[in-house]
Design an enzyme around this catalytic site. Structure first.
Site, PDB file in Angstrom:
ATOM      1  CB  CYS A 188     -27.875  37.805 -36.758  1.00 51.83           C
ATOM      2  SG  CYS A 188     -26.176  38.312 -37.079  1.00 51.83           S
ATOM      3  CB  CYS A 191     -23.259  32.368 -40.491  1.00 55.78           C
ATOM      4  SG  CYS A 191     -23.804  33.745 -41.519  1.00 55.78           S
ATOM      5  CG  HIS A 199     -26.290  35.177 -44.650  1.00 54.49           C
ATOM      6  ND1 HIS A 199     -26.425  35.908 -43.495  1.00 54.49           N
ATOM      7  CD2 HIS A 199     -26.576  36.035 -45.670  1.00 54.49           C
ATOM      8  CE1 HIS A 199     -26.756  37.147 -43.805  1.00 54.49           C
ATOM      9  NE2 HIS A 199     -26.864  37.261 -45.113  1.00 54.49           N
TER      10      HIS A 199
END
Ligand code: DGL
Length: 260
Positions: A74, A184, A186
């Protein structure tokens, strides 16, 4: 600590699976314990205190599971890692530092960065880069909704496409950039969509550089394992979402997915 102990990976949600993907390729014999705090996603819109407190809960959990190394899957957490590290007698490797070393080597003066608002506002990428190469400029853009929309696991939603266009098109059209860092974890999940929208852009996935840094640490410290690549997932959210994402990212089938 022995070489047989597992590696721990943490994230606010499913994003850290992109780091697991690189690890399973680079270090296929390691056991991995994943912790995704999906109940509390997005971390990128929270305060520094909240992020630190939630992260410590995940780290305490991994310490109980005797991990030999933690990879922070993260970017948002990685920007505050210096404030967390002193409280743990454990090797913790963030995702930003290894990536910045690579960014410094990229050709061109300007490099794009898309990330959570927290990561962008922290200026951690900029400061770390400036300490290596102060001639490069990062064109940064915070995407407030993107991680949450991806964490839903539905990639056809109009909202997701609108968020991509709203935040990426301006930096691509207004600046002479060839590369954009997916700041990020994601975001690499929607890499195909990004490539389709911006075919001329080189999208950089930091997960690879972090996995390389983890391999280097384990090698230098004689901690490489020859295990059966046991893979266990713990989540504060839905188990089904992990089943879907793990299949989509072509990860090794997890031995167990546990909802906490
Ligand atoms: N995946 C995370 C990151 O790399 C955070 C997403 C979020 O929870 O905001 O920054």
């Amino acid at each position: 600590m022995t070489n047989k102990n597992p590696i721990g990976i943490i994230d606010s949600g499913v994003g850290g699976l992109t780091v697991v993907k690189e690890l399973q390729t680079l270090l296929p014999d390691e056991d991995i314990i994943y912790f995704g705090d999906n109940k509390n996603v997005p971390y990128g819109s929270k305060s520094q205190e909240e992020i630190i407190s939630l992260t410590k809960k995940m780290l305490d959990f991994l310490v109980e599971h005797n991990v030999k190394l933690v990879g922070v899957g993260c970017n948002t957490i990685s920007t505050v890692l210096n404030l967390i590290n002193p409280d743990y007698d454990l090797k913790i490797i963030g995702i930003v530092d290894p990536t910045v070393k690579y960014i410094a080597k990229l050709p061109g003066k300007k490099v794009g960065l898309i990330a959570t608002p927290f990561t962008v506002n922290s200026k951690y990428y900029n400061q770390t880069l400036a300490s290596i190469d102060n001639t490069k400029e990062l064109v940064s853009e915070g995407c407030p909704q993107l991680a949450t929309l991806i964490d839903r696991g539905d990639f056809n939603q109009e909202e997701l496409k609108k968020e991509v266009e709203k935040h990426i098109t301006p930096i691509v059209t207004n600046h002479a950039i060839n590369s954009i860092v997916l700041g990020c974890t994601h975001y690499p999940i929607i890499l195909d969509l990004l490539k389709e929208y911006y075919p001329g852009i080189n999208f950089i996935n930091p997960a690879f550089y972090q996995a390389m840094a983890m391999k280097e640490y384990l090698t230098e410290n004689n901690l490489l394992a020859n295990n059966n690549s046991y893979f266990e997932v713990y989540t504060t959210g839905d188990r089904e979402k992990y089943q879907l994402l793990i299949k989509m990212l072509n990860l090794k089938e997890p031995d167990k997915i546990t909802k906490l």
